[in-house]
Enzyme design. Sequence first.
Site, short mmCIF file in Angstrom:
data_model
loop_
_atom_site.label_atom_id
_atom_site.label_comp_id
_atom_site.label_asym_id
_atom_site.label_seq_id
_atom_site.Cartn_x
_atom_site.Cartn_y
_atom_site.Cartn_z
N LYS A 116 0.89 -1.23 -0.03
CA LYS A 116 0.02 -0.03 0.00
C LYS A 116 0.85 1.24 -0.11
O LYS A 116 0.27 2.14 -0.39
CB LYS A 116 -1.01 -0.04 1.19
CG LYS A 116 -1.77 -1.27 0.92
CD LYS A 116 -2.99 -1.17 1.80
CE LYS A 116 -4.23 -2.22 1.67
NZ LYS A 116 -3.80 -3.52 1.68
C1 PLP Z 1 -4.33 -4.56 1.04
C2 PLP Z 1 -3.51 -5.78 0.91
C3 PLP Z 1 -3.87 -6.83 0.14
C4 PLP Z 1 -5.46 -6.83 -0.54
O1 PLP Z 1 -5.28 -5.75 -1.56
P1 PLP Z 1 -6.73 -5.00 -1.96
O2 PLP Z 1 -6.34 -3.98 -2.99
O3 PLP Z 1 -7.50 -4.87 -0.90
O4 PLP Z 1 -7.45 -6.20 -2.82
C5 PLP Z 1 -3.03 -8.13 -0.03
N1 PLP Z 1 -2.07 -8.09 0.67
C6 PLP Z 1 -1.69 -7.21 1.55
C7 PLP Z 1 -0.28 -7.35 2.13
C8 PLP Z 1 -2.37 -6.00 1.85
O5 PLP Z 1 -2.10 -5.14 2.60
#
Ligand code: PLP
Length: 464
Positions: A116
């Site tokens: 993120k």
């Molecule tokens: C947020 C997250 C996901 C999922 O991503 P989305 O965009 O919500 O589908 C997968 N793995 C990790 C480590 C995350 O932080």
Amino acid sequence: MSQSSQFISTRGGAPQAGFADVLLAGLAPDGGLYMPAAWPQFSASQIAAFAGQRYQDVAFAILSRFVGDSFTAAELKEDIEAAYAGFTNPQIAPLSAMTGNRYLLELFHGPTFAFKDIALQILGRLFSRALTRRGGRATIVAATSGDTGSAAIAALGGLPNIEVFVLHPKGRVSEVQRRQMTTSGHANVHNIALEGSFDDAQSIVKGLFAEKEFAGEVGLTAVNSINFVRIAAQSVYYFTATAALGKPATFIVPTGNFGDIFAGEAAERMGLGAVRLVIATNANDIMARALNEGVYEAGAAYHTISPSMDIQVASNFERALFEASGRDAGWTRAAMESFARDKRLVLPPLILSELRSRYDARSSDDEDTLSTINAIAGTSGRVIDPHTAVAVNALRKFGFREEPMVVLSTAHPAKFADAVINATGAPPPMPEELQRVLDLPEQLEILPNNLALIRQFISSRLAG
Ligand SMILES: *Cc1c(COP(=O)(O)O)cnc(C)c1O
């Protein structure tokens, strides 16, 4: 201004908006999600030419096609450079080979060790720039299943004119994740441990936005994965990976809120040319059931060892439905309203076949996930985190194909030490930066799952 710098709502009831409006607002005023009025296009030769370019330059080539006149080229460049300056790997999102034609796309080299950061480090800087220009102040509320919260705090902590409230489900995020959020020390950061699930936290955030007077008064905004700017920033690594491989790939994506994988569809609609997009879910398998059975239906929320994917409603799926319907906003609105009412949506055959022309889906339970971590450690010595493991296992279930198979590796294993120890018997290597948060004092408020109380808490913090 080019057409793609204008944005429309998936529900058709909001005026067209520019990039800065979309950035600041998050959700469209009609409850829909913003989408570009038209996707910018990249030719195969333009994409091939991304090979060997700096990640930052590819990000600029793509994002500059969305920003319109909201930011100058120099401003966008400056924010992209600053966003990635703190990454520990100069390639930002390096591909690393597993066996055969299988690769990991490592997305965890940012300040909070999860993917993120890649979008939020840019979003925070652009956001602050847009806000300062308008002379406004913003209250950012985010619901997090773990990683969004720390990434938002890392991106927004200490910025002027911004207060950040992060709700996480109490006891349902890992200790490292919680400490990354609660030890920032920034006065503008407020952590709430909600007595409820991630979906409860997400409903509270929606409820706060629905209280129009309060929302207007405090300048409420969201940086959740519904913010289109995140989708745009996440589309970049689909291009850099494809260019580096020199041919179309299948991408396997650990999926929760459907933001990361929808960024793959966005890249597709810009000309990427991927083979397949494989949705990998844990026991919270609403997306796998929707694709495989044709019914999008919320179920019980499971607490798994891949907590950042512990969700029952995949907010960004609305974007894929909008596209699959041929951008029929009337249908999308009716579909989302009926889903909100019934918690169930039967996907019409044409929509389903359109989705299936692009996506596959496989789910894994915790046992699969642990055995995958163990198997990969055994065969290659590489330690992967449980979210990545869900995708590696989905790849195994999907089957190996001719084309390069690229698993998005979304978190550093040290963030999920308990799962790694369970799987392999040994703790993952702990980067220094993560070790440090384990010793800092925590700041958080434990609050019940009650909208009015949360609103009061926010008001009192803003007043103080
Ligand atoms: C947020 C997250 C996901 C999922 O991503 P989305 O965009 O919500 O589908 C997968 N793995 C990790 C480590 C995350 O932080």
